[in-house]
Design an enzyme around this catalytic site. Sequence first.
Site, PDB file in Angstrom:
ATOM      1  N   HIS A 117       0.837  -1.197   0.000  1.00 52.73           N
ATOM      2  CA  HIS A 117       0.000   0.000   0.000  1.00 52.73           C
ATOM      3  C   HIS A 117       0.873   1.247   0.000  1.00 52.73           C
ATOM      4  O   HIS A 117       2.086   1.189   0.224  1.00 52.73           O
ATOM      5  CB  HIS A 117      -0.910   0.018   1.242  1.00 52.73           C
ATOM      6  CG  HIS A 117      -1.893  -1.104   1.305  1.00 52.73           C
ATOM      7  ND1 HIS A 117      -3.055  -1.122   0.566  1.00 52.73           N
ATOM      8  CD2 HIS A 117      -1.890  -2.258   2.026  1.00 52.73           C
ATOM      9  CE1 HIS A 117      -3.724  -2.224   0.823  1.00 52.73           C
ATOM     10  NE2 HIS A 117      -3.036  -2.940   1.716  1.00 52.73           N
ATOM     11  N   ASP A 120      -1.459   8.812  -1.340  1.00 50.94           N
ATOM     12  CA  ASP A 120      -1.352   9.994  -2.210  1.00 50.94           C
ATOM     13  C   ASP A 120      -2.220  11.078  -1.584  1.00 50.94           C
ATOM     14  O   ASP A 120      -3.437  10.941  -1.511  1.00 50.94           O
ATOM     15  CB  ASP A 120      -1.834   9.634  -3.619  1.00 50.94           C
ATOM     16  CG  ASP A 120      -2.087  10.843  -4.514  1.00 50.94           C
ATOM     17  OD1 ASP A 120      -1.736  11.979  -4.121  1.00 50.94           O
ATOM     18  OD2 ASP A 120      -2.649  10.651  -5.613  1.00 50.94           O
ATOM     19  N   HIS A 122      -3.764  14.636  -1.933  1.00 50.23           N
ATOM     20  CA  HIS A 122      -4.060  15.733  -2.851  1.00 50.23           C
ATOM     21  C   HIS A 122      -3.704  17.085  -2.235  1.00 50.23           C
ATOM     22  O   HIS A 122      -3.569  18.076  -2.958  1.00 50.23           O
ATOM     23  CB  HIS A 122      -5.544  15.712  -3.229  1.00 50.23           C
ATOM     24  CG  HIS A 122      -5.926  14.581  -4.121  1.00 50.23           C
ATOM     25  ND1 HIS A 122      -7.124  14.546  -4.816  1.00 50.23           N
ATOM     26  CD2 HIS A 122      -5.290  13.417  -4.442  1.00 50.23           C
ATOM     27  CE1 HIS A 122      -7.209  13.422  -5.506  1.00 50.23           C
ATOM     28  NE2 HIS A 122      -6.103  12.719  -5.299  1.00 50.23           N
ATOM     29  N   HIS A 157      -5.762   9.099  -0.857  1.00 50.81           N
ATOM     30  CA  HIS A 157      -6.136   7.739  -1.224  1.00 50.81           C
ATOM     31  C   HIS A 157      -4.902   6.896  -1.493  1.00 50.81           C
ATOM     32  O   HIS A 157      -3.787   7.408  -1.650  1.00 50.81           O
ATOM     33  CB  HIS A 157      -7.061   7.734  -2.456  1.00 50.81           C
ATOM     34  CG  HIS A 157      -6.455   8.306  -3.700  1.00 50.81           C
ATOM     35  ND1 HIS A 157      -5.711   7.559  -4.587  1.00 50.81           N
ATOM     36  CD2 HIS A 157      -6.493   9.568  -4.210  1.00 50.81           C
ATOM     37  CE1 HIS A 157      -5.317   8.330  -5.598  1.00 50.81           C
ATOM     38  NE2 HIS A 157      -5.772   9.554  -5.385  1.00 50.81           N
ATOM     39  N   CYS A 158      -5.088   5.601  -1.550  1.00 53.72           N
ATOM     40  CA  CYS A 158      -4.028   4.665  -1.897  1.00 53.72           C
ATOM     41  C   CYS A 158      -3.853   4.664  -3.411  1.00 53.72           C
ATOM     42  O   CYS A 158      -4.832   4.785  -4.161  1.00 53.72           O
ATOM     43  CB  CYS A 158      -4.370   3.271  -1.393  1.00 53.72           C
ATOM     44  SG  CYS A 158      -2.990   2.102  -1.435  1.00 53.72           S
ATOM     45  N   HIS A 168      -7.798  -0.605  -5.097  1.00 51.04           N
ATOM     46  CA  HIS A 168      -7.650  -0.222  -3.691  1.00 51.04           C
ATOM     47  C   HIS A 168      -8.642   0.874  -3.295  1.00 51.04           C
ATOM     48  O   HIS A 168      -9.262   0.803  -2.232  1.00 51.04           O
ATOM     49  CB  HIS A 168      -6.221   0.244  -3.426  1.00 51.04           C
ATOM     50  CG  HIS A 168      -5.238  -0.882  -3.310  1.00 51.04           C
ATOM     51  ND1 HIS A 168      -4.262  -0.930  -2.348  1.00 51.04           N
ATOM     52  CD2 HIS A 168      -5.096  -2.027  -4.047  1.00 51.04           C
ATOM     53  CE1 HIS A 168      -3.552  -2.041  -2.488  1.00 51.04           C
ATOM     54  NE2 HIS A 168      -4.037  -2.718  -3.521  1.00 51.04           N
ATOM     55  N   MET A 173     -10.136   2.644   0.220  1.00 47.15           N
ATOM     56  CA  MET A 173      -8.920   3.335   0.650  1.00 47.15           C
ATOM     57  C   MET A 173      -8.879   4.801   0.219  1.00 47.15           C
ATOM     58  O   MET A 173      -8.133   5.199  -0.678  1.00 47.15           O
ATOM     59  CB  MET A 173      -7.675   2.611   0.139  1.00 47.15           C
ATOM     60  CG  MET A 173      -7.448   1.283   0.829  1.00 47.15           C
ATOM     61  SD  MET A 173      -5.761   0.679   0.695  1.00 47.15           S
ATOM     62  CE  MET A 173      -4.957   1.572   2.026  1.00 47.15           C
ATOM     63  N   HIS A 278     -27.168  17.200  -1.238  1.00 41.38           N
ATOM     64  CA  HIS A 278     -28.357  18.038  -1.042  1.00 41.38           C
ATOM     65  C   HIS A 278     -28.891  17.757   0.349  1.00 41.38           C
ATOM     66  O   HIS A 278     -29.027  16.594   0.759  1.00 41.38           O
ATOM     67  CB  HIS A 278     -29.421  17.699  -2.093  1.00 41.38           C
ATOM     68  CG  HIS A 278     -30.732  18.398  -1.880  1.00 41.38           C
ATOM     69  ND1 HIS A 278     -30.948  19.694  -2.280  1.00 41.38           N
ATOM     70  CD2 HIS A 278     -31.887  17.980  -1.307  1.00 41.38           C
ATOM     71  CE1 HIS A 278     -32.190  20.045  -1.963  1.00 41.38           C
ATOM     72  NE2 HIS A 278     -32.779  19.020  -1.371  1.00 41.38           N
ATOM     73  N   GLU A 302     -28.994  25.099  -3.291  1.00 39.62           N
ATOM     74  CA  GLU A 302     -29.868  23.981  -2.963  1.00 39.62           C
ATOM     75  C   GLU A 302     -29.138  22.647  -3.095  1.00 39.62           C
ATOM     76  O   GLU A 302     -29.360  21.719  -2.315  1.00 39.62           O
ATOM     77  CB  GLU A 302     -31.104  23.991  -3.869  1.00 39.62           C
ATOM     78  CG  GLU A 302     -30.774  23.963  -5.352  1.00 39.62           C
ATOM     79  CD  GLU A 302     -32.013  23.938  -6.215  1.00 39.62           C
ATOM     80  OE1 GLU A 302     -33.020  23.332  -5.800  1.00 39.62           O
ATOM     81  OE2 GLU A 302     -31.975  24.522  -7.318  1.00 39.62           O
ATOM     82  N   THR A 303     -28.283  22.544  -4.091  1.00 42.58           N
ATOM     83  CA  THR A 303     -27.501  21.332  -4.350  1.00 42.58           C
ATOM     84  C   THR A 303     -26.151  21.788  -4.867  1.00 42.58           C
ATOM     85  O   THR A 303     -26.052  22.809  -5.546  1.00 42.58           O
ATOM     86  CB  THR A 303     -28.201  20.442  -5.400  1.00 42.58           C
ATOM     87  OG1 THR A 303     -29.513  20.103  -4.928  1.00 42.58           O
ATOM     88  CG2 THR A 303     -27.436  19.156  -5.668  1.00 42.58           C
ATOM     89  N   HIS A 329     -28.118  13.776  -4.633  1.00 41.01           N
ATOM     90  CA  HIS A 329     -29.378  14.038  -5.336  1.00 41.01           C
ATOM     91  C   HIS A 329     -29.447  13.418  -6.722  1.00 41.01           C
ATOM     92  O   HIS A 329     -30.338  13.758  -7.512  1.00 41.01           O
ATOM     93  CB  HIS A 329     -29.685  15.533  -5.406  1.00 41.01           C
ATOM     94  CG  HIS A 329     -31.161  15.836  -5.341  1.00 41.01           C
ATOM     95  ND1 HIS A 329     -32.011  15.620  -6.407  1.00 41.01           N
ATOM     96  CD2 HIS A 329     -31.935  16.287  -4.332  1.00 41.01           C
ATOM     97  CE1 HIS A 329     -33.235  15.966  -6.073  1.00 41.01           C
ATOM     98  NE2 HIS A 329     -33.218  16.374  -4.810  1.00 41.01           N
TER      99      HIS A 329
END
Length: 366
Positions: A117, A120, A122, A157-158, A168, A173, A278, A302-303, A329
Amino acid sequence: MATLAGASLARAASEEDAPEMKVNAATAAEIAKLPRVKQTLVEPPFMPEHEQAASGGPRIIEVTLPIIEKKMQIDDEGTEIWALTFGGSVPGPMIVAHEGDYVEVTLQNLATNMMEHNIDFHSATGALGGGAITKVLPGEQVVMRWKATKPGVFVYHCAPGDVMIPYHVLHGMSGAVMVLPRDGLKDAQGKPFKYDRAYFIGEQDYYIPRDETGAYKKYEVAGEDMADSLDVMRTLTPTHEVFNGKVGALTGEGAMKAKVGETVLFVHAQATRDTRPHLIGGHGDLVWEAGSFNDKPDTNLETWLIRGGSAGAMTYTFQQPGVYAYVNHNLIEAVLLGATAHVVVEGDWNDDLMVQVQKPGPIQTT
């Protein structure tokens, strides 16, 4: 002559590099003097204890993140997956820092695991988000440090490489990081803004293989389902779309809580697919849709859209009590595949905002 020229160039390069090396050494010495704080991670939807505005200068935030491969039930019908997890939960725990802090992560691949494993971020700056320098086999650990240079919310994430990346991630993950501005969040007018509670919602799509009868298959060990799962993934059609690991994880006893008058921060992350959060009966008072706290938030949505591979943040001040549904939604994914959560809000009802004027009864004609 060519040799002498080459030697001169080498010496010049060495001399040019020397100041940079001194700068790096000085920076390392400065980092070594920073205060260290161990952050205790908690299982989502909760977040670790944190200051909204930093009370001091930059710190080194120490985080230990064990990788745990374990069998999980993801719905009430007994459907199973060999989940690959950060910290034992899907999603992995939220990490919170302030701009200018350093996050030092000890990534532990438990000896009981089957696979290699890595991680990463971001939120990190550098090729592959640290993925190249964090690969660990079962029984190994690695320590990585990155500087929080961008305020906002981010996915981690992996990413071991090739087909193992989607395998993964789609087995659980991923997680998120929140990097707050040092002086805290600002509203749409640029004024300081605080929240009373904060929740982390990690949306996860699963691709569970079926047998010849149509029943979901079960496997004895992690990784045994790889060929079958990759075939299902290639359809781009999830069998489950859930919040925080399983259908109903954030409903019933697991529902999020709030009170009338409280402002709640919701951080929503999805590592692979676009999603459209939403809050039924509420609104996005302030929405950092793309996750950047350096940007002015949108208001009264709203969304909102969370792009696949990213996280976003929203705040809402609850005005009425009741059970609020927080959904993706795409209502097929919300109702049929599981992407629904609840927020149970306590307080007094306000008839001015909503009231039943007439109870159900026979249709009246005039």
